[in-house]
Write a protein that holds these residues in place. Sequence first.
Motif, PDB file in Angstrom:
ATOM      1  N   SER A  46      -3.688   3.786  20.046  1.00  0.00           N
ATOM      2  CA  SER A  46      -3.767   3.010  18.931  1.00  0.00           C
ATOM      3  C   SER A  46      -4.394   3.829  17.602  1.00  0.00           C
ATOM      4  O   SER A  46      -4.091   3.519  16.555  1.00  0.00           O
ATOM      5  CB  SER A  46      -4.765   1.836  19.386  1.00  0.00           C
ATOM      6  OG  SER A  46      -5.083   0.917  18.401  1.00  0.00           O
ATOM      7  N   ARG A  47      -5.228   4.775  17.983  1.00  0.00           N
ATOM      8  CA  ARG A  47      -5.876   5.328  16.683  1.00  0.00           C
ATOM      9  C   ARG A  47      -4.593   6.424  16.298  1.00  0.00           C
ATOM     10  O   ARG A  47      -4.860   6.632  14.967  1.00  0.00           O
ATOM     11  CB  ARG A  47      -7.137   6.205  17.343  1.00  0.00           C
ATOM     12  CG  ARG A  47      -8.154   5.431  17.705  1.00  0.00           C
ATOM     13  CD  ARG A  47      -9.650   6.510  17.987  1.00  0.00           C
ATOM     14  NE  ARG A  47      -9.339   7.478  18.636  1.00  0.00           N
ATOM     15  CZ  ARG A  47      -9.755   7.800  19.864  1.00  0.00           C
ATOM     16  NH1 ARG A  47      -9.587   6.590  20.685  1.00  0.00           N
ATOM     17  NH2 ARG A  47      -9.487   8.794  20.682  1.00  0.00           N
ATOM     18  N   LEU A  48      -3.788   6.863  16.837  1.00  0.00           N
ATOM     19  CA  LEU A  48      -2.678   7.708  16.530  1.00  0.00           C
ATOM     20  C   LEU A  48      -1.736   6.869  15.496  1.00  0.00           C
ATOM     21  O   LEU A  48      -1.528   7.390  14.349  1.00  0.00           O
ATOM     22  CB  LEU A  48      -1.808   8.309  17.656  1.00  0.00           C
ATOM     23  CG  LEU A  48      -0.731   9.184  17.284  1.00  0.00           C
ATOM     24  CD1 LEU A  48      -0.301  10.157  18.072  1.00  0.00           C
ATOM     25  CD2 LEU A  48       0.596   8.140  16.954  1.00  0.00           C
ATOM     26  N   ARG A  49      -1.516   5.632  15.978  1.00  0.00           N
ATOM     27  CA  ARG A  49      -0.765   4.814  15.113  1.00  0.00           C
ATOM     28  C   ARG A  49      -1.599   4.248  13.619  1.00  0.00           C
ATOM     29  O   ARG A  49      -0.761   4.197  12.832  1.00  0.00           O
ATOM     30  CB  ARG A  49      -0.386   3.730  16.102  1.00  0.00           C
ATOM     31  CG  ARG A  49       0.512   3.808  16.917  1.00  0.00           C
ATOM     32  CD  ARG A  49       0.547   2.448  17.634  1.00  0.00           C
ATOM     33  NE  ARG A  49       1.820   1.930  17.513  1.00  0.00           N
ATOM     34  CZ  ARG A  49       2.631   1.242  18.525  1.00  0.00           C
ATOM     35  NH1 ARG A  49       1.984   1.074  19.400  1.00  0.00           N
ATOM     36  NH2 ARG A  49       3.845   0.610  18.219  1.00  0.00           N
ATOM     37  N   SER A  50      -2.764   4.367  13.872  1.00  0.00           N
ATOM     38  CA  SER A  50      -3.664   3.953  12.568  1.00  0.00           C
ATOM     39  C   SER A  50      -3.836   5.141  11.752  1.00  0.00           C
ATOM     40  O   SER A  50      -4.462   5.093  10.837  1.00  0.00           O
ATOM     41  CB  SER A  50      -4.888   3.233  12.859  1.00  0.00           C
ATOM     42  OG  SER A  50      -5.810   4.071  13.633  1.00  0.00           O
ATOM     43  N   GLY A  51      -3.507   6.340  12.063  1.00  0.00           N
ATOM     44  CA  GLY A  51      -3.767   7.546  11.425  1.00  0.00           C
ATOM     45  C   GLY A  51      -5.278   8.156  11.870  1.00  0.00           C
ATOM     46  O   GLY A  51      -5.546   9.234  11.046  1.00  0.00           O
ATOM     47  N   ALA A  52      -6.023   7.478  12.668  1.00  0.00           N
ATOM     48  CA  ALA A  52      -7.296   8.241  13.050  1.00  0.00           C
ATOM     49  C   ALA A  52      -7.266   9.311  14.046  1.00  0.00           C
ATOM     50  O   ALA A  52      -8.366   9.915  14.247  1.00  0.00           O
ATOM     51  CB  ALA A  52      -8.155   6.964  13.562  1.00  0.00           C
ATOM     52  N   PHE A  53      -6.179   9.402  14.570  1.00  0.00           N
ATOM     53  CA  PHE A  53      -5.832  10.687  15.585  1.00  0.00           C
ATOM     54  C   PHE A  53      -4.644  11.284  15.261  1.00  0.00           C
ATOM     55  O   PHE A  53      -3.400  10.697  14.841  1.00  0.00           O
ATOM     56  CB  PHE A  53      -5.764  10.233  17.041  1.00  0.00           C
ATOM     57  CG  PHE A  53      -5.632  11.152  18.097  1.00  0.00           C
ATOM     58  CD1 PHE A  53      -6.670  11.688  18.632  1.00  0.00           C
ATOM     59  CD2 PHE A  53      -4.033  11.295  18.498  1.00  0.00           C
ATOM     60  CE1 PHE A  53      -6.223  12.507  19.460  1.00  0.00           C
ATOM     61  CE2 PHE A  53      -4.050  12.272  19.398  1.00  0.00           C
ATOM     62  CZ  PHE A  53      -4.993  12.915  19.993  1.00  0.00           C
ATOM     63  N   THR A  54      -4.797  12.716  15.378  1.00  0.00           N
ATOM     64  CA  THR A  54      -3.636  13.539  14.806  1.00  0.00           C
ATOM     65  C   THR A  54      -3.541  14.444  16.379  1.00  0.00           C
ATOM     66  O   THR A  54      -4.298  14.924  16.686  1.00  0.00           O
ATOM     67  CB  THR A  54      -3.788  14.413  13.736  1.00  0.00           C
ATOM     68  OG1 THR A  54      -4.360  13.752  12.620  1.00  0.00           O
ATOM     69  CG2 THR A  54      -2.759  15.148  13.484  1.00  0.00           C
ATOM     70  N   LEU A  55      -2.075  14.530  16.513  1.00  0.00           N
ATOM     71  CA  LEU A  55      -1.693  15.332  17.562  1.00  0.00           C
ATOM     72  C   LEU A  55      -1.806  16.872  17.121  1.00  0.00           C
ATOM     73  O   LEU A  55      -1.638  17.172  15.996  1.00  0.00           O
ATOM     74  CB  LEU A  55      -0.261  15.128  17.842  1.00  0.00           C
ATOM     75  CG  LEU A  55       0.338  13.788  18.407  1.00  0.00           C
ATOM     76  CD1 LEU A  55       1.760  13.488  18.382  1.00  0.00           C
ATOM     77  CD2 LEU A  55      -0.404  13.413  19.771  1.00  0.00           C
ATOM     78  N   GLU A  56      -2.535  17.670  18.084  1.00  0.00           N
ATOM     79  CA  GLU A  56      -2.583  18.939  17.922  1.00  0.00           C
ATOM     80  C   GLU A  56      -1.601  20.057  18.373  1.00  0.00           C
ATOM     81  O   GLU A  56      -1.279  19.755  19.794  1.00  0.00           O
ATOM     82  CB  GLU A  56      -3.945  19.341  18.587  1.00  0.00           C
ATOM     83  CG  GLU A  56      -5.330  18.582  17.681  1.00  0.00           C
ATOM     84  CD  GLU A  56      -5.447  19.023  16.378  1.00  0.00           C
ATOM     85  OE1 GLU A  56      -5.052  20.238  15.937  1.00  0.00           O
ATOM     86  OE2 GLU A  56      -5.841  18.106  15.603  1.00  0.00           O
TER      87      GLU A  56
END
Length: 125
Positions: A46-56
Motif C-alpha cells: 500500500s505504501r509503495l502504491r502511494s509513493g511512501a515506499f521505494t524499491l531498493e
Amino acid sequence: MDSAELRRPQDECRVLTEAVSQVALLWKLTNDQLGAILGLSPATASRLRSGAFTLEPTSKPFELGQYLVRLFRSLDAVMGSNDVGSMAWLRTANLDLGGRPIDLIRTIRGLSDVTDYVDDFRAHV
C-alpha cells in the motif's frame, strides 16, 4: 563521481517503483496480491502504491518488481495492449502452466515460469 552517477540508482528505484505501481493499478491487483508477488506485506505494498515506499536495488522485492514489469511488457505485446484481455488471461486457468497465472505469480518460481511462458509465446508470434 559526478551528481548524475549519484542520482542514477535513485532514479532507477523511483522508475521501477512507479512502473510496478502502474502494473498493479492496470491489473487491479490488491495490496495482498502485490505484496505476495514482491515479497512484501500488504501494508508495505500500500505504501509503495502511494509513493511512501521505494524499491531498493539490492533487495529481492526490486528484483521481483523487474520480473513483474517484464511480464507486463511481454503480455502487453502479446495482447496488443489490451488490458482487459491481459487481466482475463491472468485470471483464467492455464493448462500449460497448471493454474491461473494470477495465482502462480505469487511465488518466485511461479512468477519466473509465467514470465518465461509469455516470453516464449511472444517469441513465436
